[in-house]
Design an enzyme around this catalytic site. Sequence first.
Site, PDB file in Angstrom:
ATOM      1  CG  ASP A   1       2.181  13.105  -0.406  1.00  0.00           C
ATOM      2  OD1 ASP A   1       1.321  12.772  -1.248  1.00  0.00           O
ATOM      3  OD2 ASP A   1       1.970  13.103   0.812  1.00  0.00           O
TER       4      ASP A   1
ATOM      5  CG  ASP B   1      -4.773  16.412  -3.049  1.00  0.00           C
ATOM      6  OD1 ASP B   1      -5.932  16.706  -3.408  1.00  0.00           O
ATOM      7  OD2 ASP B   1      -4.370  15.246  -2.940  1.00  0.00           O
TER       8      ASP B   1
HETATM    9  P1  ATP Z   1      -2.236  12.310  -5.145  1.00  0.00           P
HETATM   10  O1  ATP Z   1      -1.757  13.418  -4.249  1.00  0.00           O
HETATM   11  O2  ATP Z   1      -2.894  12.818  -6.366  1.00  0.00           O
HETATM   12  O3  ATP Z   1      -3.025  11.258  -4.424  1.00  0.00           O
HETATM   13  P2  ATP Z   1       0.101  10.669  -4.896  1.00  0.00           P
HETATM   14  O4  ATP Z   1       1.330  10.542  -5.697  1.00  0.00           O
HETATM   15  O5  ATP Z   1       0.266  11.142  -3.474  1.00  0.00           O
HETATM   16  O6  ATP Z   1      -0.907  11.579  -5.709  1.00  0.00           O
HETATM   17  P3  ATP Z   1      -0.472   7.970  -3.994  1.00  0.00           P
HETATM   18  O7  ATP Z   1      -1.555   7.044  -4.387  1.00  0.00           O
HETATM   19  O8  ATP Z   1      -0.310   8.319  -2.566  1.00  0.00           O
HETATM   20  O9  ATP Z   1      -0.682   9.276  -4.900  1.00  0.00           O
HETATM   21  O10 ATP Z   1       0.940   7.365  -4.491  1.00  0.00           O
HETATM   22  C1  ATP Z   1       1.096   6.931  -5.833  1.00  0.00           C
HETATM   23  C2  ATP Z   1       1.815   5.609  -5.838  1.00  0.00           C
HETATM   24  O11 ATP Z   1       3.115   5.787  -5.265  1.00  0.00           O
HETATM   25  C3  ATP Z   1       1.178   4.518  -5.006  1.00  0.00           C
HETATM   26  O12 ATP Z   1       0.157   3.845  -5.702  1.00  0.00           O
HETATM   27  C4  ATP Z   1       2.348   3.601  -4.726  1.00  0.00           C
HETATM   28  O13 ATP Z   1       2.572   2.729  -5.794  1.00  0.00           O
HETATM   29  C5  ATP Z   1       3.513   4.581  -4.614  1.00  0.00           C
HETATM   30  N1  ATP Z   1       3.775   4.830  -3.196  1.00  0.00           N
HETATM   31  C6  ATP Z   1       3.061   5.584  -2.340  1.00  0.00           C
HETATM   32  N2  ATP Z   1       3.566   5.514  -1.089  1.00  0.00           N
HETATM   33  C7  ATP Z   1       4.622   4.685  -1.165  1.00  0.00           C
HETATM   34  C8  ATP Z   1       5.573   4.176  -0.208  1.00  0.00           C
HETATM   35  N3  ATP Z   1       5.529   4.536   1.084  1.00  0.00           N
HETATM   36  N4  ATP Z   1       6.532   3.332  -0.660  1.00  0.00           N
HETATM   37  C9  ATP Z   1       6.593   2.969  -1.946  1.00  0.00           C
HETATM   38  N5  ATP Z   1       5.721   3.403  -2.887  1.00  0.00           N
HETATM   39  C10 ATP Z   1       4.765   4.240  -2.513  1.00  0.00           C
END
Ligand code: ATP
Length: 344
Positions: free
Chosen positions: A125, A150
């Site tokens: 997400d 997750d």
């Molecule tokens: P997982 O569920 O495996 O943790 P994820 O995609 O949710 O995967 P995150 O670390 O939350 O993992 O997000 C990946 C990247 O997306 C972050 O390092 C950041 O660069 C970008 N990102 C996350 N949230 C935001 C946001 N609100 N605005 C802009 N970029 C974001």
Amino acid sequence: MPRQIWEKKEVYPFRALREGVGMNRIGILTSGGDAPGMNACIRAVVRVALSQGLEVWGIRHGYAGLIRGEMGPMDRGSVANIIHQGGTILGTARSPEFTTREGRALAIQIIHKAGIDGLVLIGGDGTFRGGTLLKEESGVDIVGVPGTIDNDVYGTDYSIGFDTAINTALEAIDRIRDTALSHDRLFFVEVMGHHTGFIALESGIAGGAEELIIPEVPENIDKLCRQLDASFRRGKRSAIVVVAEVEQPGNAFRIAQEVRDKAGFESKVCILGHIQRGGSPTAWDRILASKLGAAAVEALENGKGGHMLGEINGKIAYTPLKDTWEKKKELDSDLKELVKLLSG
Ligand code: ATP
């Protein structure tokens, strides 16, 4: 003349670009936590895109690598023999810089300079939050594929990597049960889940957990103590409580301590941690990843940028990128009920 069993490598720069199709070069990146099956998805994207006459550029280390311009062309051979490998050959990262407008402006410059007009994001997400902003600010077509152990992304029944992760957790729970039975012990097994109980619920049911502690159900240590006490009085001599890590690894230690303080039950704690992330993907994850990777390329070609490709009830589903993180994916309420019925 015997036929060659290998295929001739594509030549870059790709010249046979399809007439009349706005999409010529697509980029692909993996972001957030790695998940088993990401490689199978990369393979599907690359091979389907090449077969459609598109060029594919692999971007290394997620948004961090995008900002640094770490990218290059991928051919069929570049994704050979990776379908069975966990992790991601592109590498992944968490990029604080990308969460800022300035960081994304750098990424957009790179995208335009590289001539990328479509992007496939494989991640969770957070990745799609970033992708939503990137699409708004760059105008580039972007599609998402859910890749996270997750399983907390709205718009798909399963995300790539979840099935492998619950099977890894299950194997560990089975092993712990042997010890729990042999020593007449109470065990708390902590699984991952990033504020959600998907891994705990499914690995707990499959592993026959006596109790579950998940963030979707208000924590009630007194009730847990009463239930454990009741099952020990019925003659049980061991039990496994599966606990979702929630905020930080170590949640299970806190709960075990509270149970000891309140009811006097001694226990052992096992935190599964990152072993749930890696490993060879299950057949389910490989197939899901292949289907969603192919669907992602099709979506870009058909002007369906701005969506995540998921699978709901066995069918490919398009969900607006924004919904994937704005809407909350709920746990299966039937499964939650089943835990109560089955724990004895
Ligand atoms: P997982 O569920 O495996 O943790 P994820 O995609 O949710 O995967 P995150 O670390 O939350 O993992 O997000 C990946 C990247 O997306 C972050 O390092 C950041 O660069 C970008 N990102 C996350 N949230 C935001 C946001 N609100 N605005 C802009 N970029 C974001």
